[in-house]
Scaffold this motif. Structure first.
Motif, PDB file in Angstrom:
ATOM      1  N   ALA A  52      -6.254   4.681  -3.362  1.00  0.00           N
ATOM      2  CA  ALA A  52      -4.866   4.698  -2.872  1.00  0.00           C
ATOM      3  C   ALA A  52      -4.514   6.050  -2.275  1.00  0.00           C
ATOM      4  CB  ALA A  52      -3.911   4.373  -4.022  1.00  0.00           C
ATOM      5  N   LEU A  53      -5.157   7.114  -2.772  1.00  0.00           N
ATOM      6  CA  LEU A  53      -4.892   8.454  -2.261  1.00  0.00           C
ATOM      7  C   LEU A  53      -5.766   8.794  -1.061  1.00  0.00           C
ATOM      8  CD1 LEU A  53      -4.568  10.328  -5.675  1.00  0.00           C
ATOM      9  CD2 LEU A  53      -2.723   9.818  -4.059  1.00  0.00           C
ATOM     10  N   ASN A 105       0.798  -1.220   0.000  1.00  0.00           N
ATOM     11  CA  ASN A 105       0.000   0.000   0.000  1.00  0.00           C
ATOM     12  C   ASN A 105       0.833   1.273   0.000  1.00  0.00           C
ATOM     13  OD1 ASN A 105      -2.358  -1.555   0.079  1.00  0.00           O
ATOM     14  ND2 ASN A 105      -2.331  -1.646   2.317  1.00  0.00           N
ATOM     15  N   SER A 120       0.514   3.971  -2.912  1.00  0.00           N
ATOM     16  CA  SER A 120       0.152   5.360  -2.636  1.00  0.00           C
ATOM     17  C   SER A 120       1.157   6.331  -3.258  1.00  0.00           C
ATOM     18  CB  SER A 120       0.081   5.573  -1.120  1.00  0.00           C
ATOM     19  OG  SER A 120      -0.195   6.930  -0.830  1.00  0.00           O
TER      20      SER A 120
END
Length: 294
Positions: free
Chosen positions: A291-292, A250, A254
């Motif tokens: 992801a953001l 992750n 990101s």
């Protein structure tokens, strides 16, 4: 048609022509009224006319000349040994096959190696672990060998990737990094644009995630003069993002999402256009937002 057959036909044609001439001459002579005499014909009266004799003598000489020439040609024509003929045919086929392989390798060095593998390669690497290990190590060594030609190294890469994929195996981290370094090196230093593009296409399809690859493709997207290379680079960055998401990395996912978004909003109009074009899929946009943290 053979030379002997052709010349024989010519002889018969000539004979036919001669007989035709003779028949025509004879018919002309019989068309004239002939006085019937009761006296016994003399030998002189039964003789062939002089013109006809000349024609027949000339024709006979022509036929003899043709027969002599045919005989000479038959003696000159060498008999071909069937085994020699078979060898010549095999050599011609082999030459044609080698030319075909060379053309394939010229057009795409990373695929040309396929035609050089043994016919039972796929079966053998699955059935013989030692042969599979040997094949992988040999291909890896060739790829990393700087003394080998670029075509040979790309061919080794192609064989390596196919073999690993068929066996469902992966290289260890150090080997994988060495492969990426070797491929980046080829793309950076080759003088052949086709080899460069082929190398970058293969790099963009790497299955493992690599910050080094992301850095490389981001630089190309921002600085390269070739729009196709820029599009490959955008695709590669997005591919790295999805692989990081798939592997549950992750933090890296990101970081890549932030880079991709920044490139889409770049002040460089060309960079922004290419990245936006590659981000049209709705699922991709959802994954980036996720992801953001949006």
């Amino acid at each position: 048609m053979s030379t002997w057959q052709g010349n024989t036909a010519l002889v018969f044609a000539s004979i036919a022509l001669g007989l035709s001439i003779y028949s025509h001459t004879k018919s002309i002579s019989t068309d004239k009224p002939v006085a019937i005499q009761q006296a016994k014909p003399t030998l002189k009266k039964l003789a062939i006319p002089a013109q006809d004799r000349e024609n027949l003598v000339a024709l006979h000489g022509y036929i003899l000349n043709l027969e002599t020439r045919i005989h000479e040609l038959e003696n000159q024509a060498p008999a071909i040994d069937p085994e020699l003929l078979a060898t010549l045919v095999e050599q011609a086929i082999e030459k044609q096959e080698n030319e075909r392989r060379a053309e394939i390798e010229k057009r795409n060095p990373a695929l040309g190696w396929l035609s050089n593998l043994p016919d039972d390669y796929r079966e053998r690497i699955k059935a013989d672990p030692q042969y599979a290990d040997s094949s992988i190590n040999e291909a890896l060594a060739t790829l990393l060998n700087l003394s080998k030609s670029e075509n040979e190294r790309l061919a080794a890469y192609g064989q390596l990737k196919m073999t690993l994929s068929m066996l469902r195996r992966d290289l260890d981290d150090s080997q994988a990094n060495a492969v990426i370094d070797a491929m980046i090196s080829i793309s950076d230093y080759t003088n052949d644009p086709k080899i460069r593009v082929s190398t970058l296409e293969n790099l963009s399809r790497q299955n493992n995630i690599s910050p080094k690859l992301a850095e490389h493709f981001q630089k190309l997207l921002q600085t390269d003069d070739n729009d196709y290379v820029r599009n490959i680079s955008a695709t590669a960055l997005i591919g790295q993002f999805f692989r990081a998401t798939r592997d549950g990395n992750n933090s890296y996912a990101s970081d890549l999402a932030e880079r991709i978004t920044a490139l889409e909003n770049s002040s460089n109009a060309k960079v922004a256009e290419i990245m936006a074009e590659n981000l049209k899929g709705p699922r991709l946009r959802e994954e980036l937002d996720k992801a953001l943290g949006k």
